[in-house]
Structure formats: C-alpha cells, structure tokens
Design an enzyme around this catalytic site. Structure first.
Site, PDB file in Angstrom:
ATOM      1  N   ASP A 127       0.851  -1.187   0.000  1.00  0.00           N
ATOM      2  CA  ASP A 127       0.000   0.000   0.000  1.00  0.00           C
ATOM      3  C   ASP A 127       0.892   1.245   0.000  1.00  0.00           C
ATOM      4  OD1 ASP A 127      -3.018   0.814   0.539  1.00  0.00           O
ATOM      5  OD2 ASP A 127      -1.752   2.184   1.695  1.00  0.00           O
ATOM      6  N   ASN A 135      -2.523  12.843  -4.555  1.00  0.00           N
ATOM      7  CA  ASN A 135      -3.709  13.303  -5.270  1.00  0.00           C
ATOM      8  C   ASN A 135      -4.015  14.761  -4.946  1.00  0.00           C
ATOM      9  OD1 ASN A 135      -4.284  10.882  -6.632  1.00  0.00           O
ATOM     10  ND2 ASN A 135      -5.378  10.047  -4.869  1.00  0.00           N
ATOM     11  N   HIS A 140      -5.321  13.812  -9.479  1.00  0.00           N
ATOM     12  CA  HIS A 140      -5.562  12.373  -9.586  1.00  0.00           C
ATOM     13  C   HIS A 140      -4.824  11.738 -10.764  1.00  0.00           C
ATOM     14  CE1 HIS A 140      -8.574  11.901  -6.397  1.00  0.00           C
ATOM     15  NE2 HIS A 140      -8.983  13.107  -6.737  1.00  0.00           N
ATOM     16  N   ASP A 144      -2.752   8.396 -10.441  1.00  0.00           N
ATOM     17  CA  ASP A 144      -2.879   7.216 -11.304  1.00  0.00           C
ATOM     18  C   ASP A 144      -1.522   6.828 -11.895  1.00  0.00           C
ATOM     19  OD1 ASP A 144      -5.563   7.212 -10.778  1.00  0.00           O
ATOM     20  OD2 ASP A 144      -6.151   8.141 -12.684  1.00  0.00           O
ATOM     21  N   GLU A 170      -5.715   1.834  -3.978  1.00  0.00           N
ATOM     22  CA  GLU A 170      -4.264   1.866  -4.148  1.00  0.00           C
ATOM     23  C   GLU A 170      -3.572   0.648  -3.543  1.00  0.00           C
ATOM     24  OE1 GLU A 170      -5.188   4.474  -0.494  1.00  0.00           O
ATOM     25  OE2 GLU A 170      -6.030   4.103  -2.473  1.00  0.00           O
TER      26      GLU A 170
END
Length: 261
Positions: A127, A135, A140, A144, A170
């Site tokens: 993680d 973000n 965002h 990504d 994520e």
C-alpha cells in the site's frame, strides 16, 4: 471471368478430357475384343457423351467444392475473430484496466489454489504511503501515474510465476508461489527499495516522495484466503504504525482458519 469461375472451368475441362480418353479406351477396346466395327458413330459417342454428361456434372461438383471451401474459410475467420474477442473479454474481466494487473477476484482465485503437503506460498499486501497527499498536491492523474509505476515496479521485482493484482484503490497484492517467510522478506524489501528509488521520485517536490508499506503472511495448505488477507492486512497496518516505508511480518503467529476438504 472471376478466379473462382476460372478454377471451376479449368477443372471441369481437365476431368472431361480424362473422361473422353477413358471412354475411347474402353469403347474401342471392347469393340475390338467383340470384333465390332469402329465407325463414325463410335467416334461421336465417345466424344460428345462425356462432354454432355461429364462437363456439367463436374462443373456442378467443383462449384459445390468451391462453395464449401469459401464457407470453411469464412468459418475459420469467424472462429478466429470469436476467439480473439473471447480472449479480450477474458483479459478485461480478470485484469485491472489501468495497471494491467490481475483483478481482485482473479487474484483471490489464484490464492485459493490447491497446495501439496508441506507446500507454502506467501502473500504480500502493498500500500502506498500518504497516497492521498499525492492526489491533493498533484491531482488524480499523477496519482494514477504513481499507481501504474508501482505496478511496473512489482512486475520488475517479482518472478514470472508469481501473481500480482490490484486489490482495490491503491492496494496491491503479490502471491509468491512456493516461497516461505524467510525467502519472502528479502523479496518484499527489494520491492520497497525499488519503489522508493524509482526515477519518478526525483520529480516530487515539497519533500513528498512515493514509498510503500508491505505486510506479509504465509499461506499453508487449505488456509482460507480471507483469513490470510486479514493476517497480511494486520501486518500492513503494523508497518504503517511503525513509521511506513517498511516491511512487516509481525503477525505471522496469527492463527488461520483451516477449511476442511
């Protein structure tokens, strides 16, 4: 004249010529054996009868053969297109669209494989640390991009036979096949270092960089996948609590519920 018509005509002519020659051979041989005269009518019969009968019959047969061949070609093309569509659909339903990794359902299905006596796999949950700040600061799209780069790092740092999936949001999962905790720890550390040292980290500003925390759990024979996920999740939480950007197997002693066959 189309190529198809040319093929039918040429084959029909060839068959008709063979029929005429065969008819002459059989007819004249029989007449000589029976001491029958060979007159002009014999020549006409041996020439025109094969043409009148053999030509249309052979043309019809070859036309049907061409039709069947064309149909088979179309069927083969349709089958190939259907197979390609099926393969694409199978890939879409079993893989994450953005990263190309396995979907959660497919990943858990691979976790649930049958293991032999004494065989053991290891699950890693990965993680990103402080992912929401990426973000918030960069948008965002950059978030990504970070997930895609983490996915590439996981592929780079694992073996071809291992399974890698995006489990949601994520969070990522890595299934190390036939690997125990002692072997999994250096692999997990290599993943952590590879993510931390990626070239894209150098472009981060304001002291923000991309790192990951990793929790691991062994998967023994007949272990329930959901219990393994919970055990690895507790280890991942422990890694976060201990400062992030680290690997934890501290909860390996947690008991996993065994499913009876």
């Amino acid at each position: 004249m189309t190529p198809r018509s040319k093929r039918i005509l040429s084959k029909s002519i060839a068959v008709t010529i063979i029929a005429i020659v065969a008819t002459f051979g059989l007819s004249f041989t029989a007449r000589l054996a029976l001491q029958m005269p060979i007159d002009w009518l014999s020549w006409v019969e041996c020439t025109f009868i094969p043409i009148l009968i053999g030509m249309p019959v052979s043309a019809y047969i070859f036309a049907q053969s061409e039709t069947i061949r064309d149909t088979c070609d179309k069927l083969e093309k349709s089958h190939a297109a259907l197979k390609d569509a099926h393969d694409r659909l199978t890939f879409i339903t079993s893989h994450d669209e953005m990263t190309g990794l396995l979907s959660r359902g497919e990943f858990i299905a691979r976790m649930d494989r049958r293991r032999d006596e004494g065989e053991c796999d290891t699950l890693l949950l990965i993680d990103p640390d402080h992912f929401s700040s990426i973000n918030d600061k960069y948008g965002h799209s950059k978030g990504d991009e970070a997930l895609v780069r983490i996915a590439k790092a996981l592929v780079y740092a694992t073996r071809p036979g291992d399974s890698i999936g995006r489990l949601g949001g994520e969070e990522f999962g890595v299934l190390l096949r036939d690997v125990r905790k002692e072997q999994a720890i250096p692999i997990a550390e290599n993943i952590r270092r590879h993510v931390e040292g990626g070239p894209w980290v150098k472009r981060q500003q304001d002291g923000v960089k991309v790192t990951v925390s990793i929790g691991g759990a062994e998967i023994h024979r007949d272990a329930d996948p959901q219990d393994v996920l919970r055990a690895a999740g507790r280890c991942l939480f422990e890694a976060k609590q201990r400062g992030r950007n680290r690997v934890s197997f501290d909860h390996q002693t947690a008991k996993l519920r065994v499913v009876t066959p």
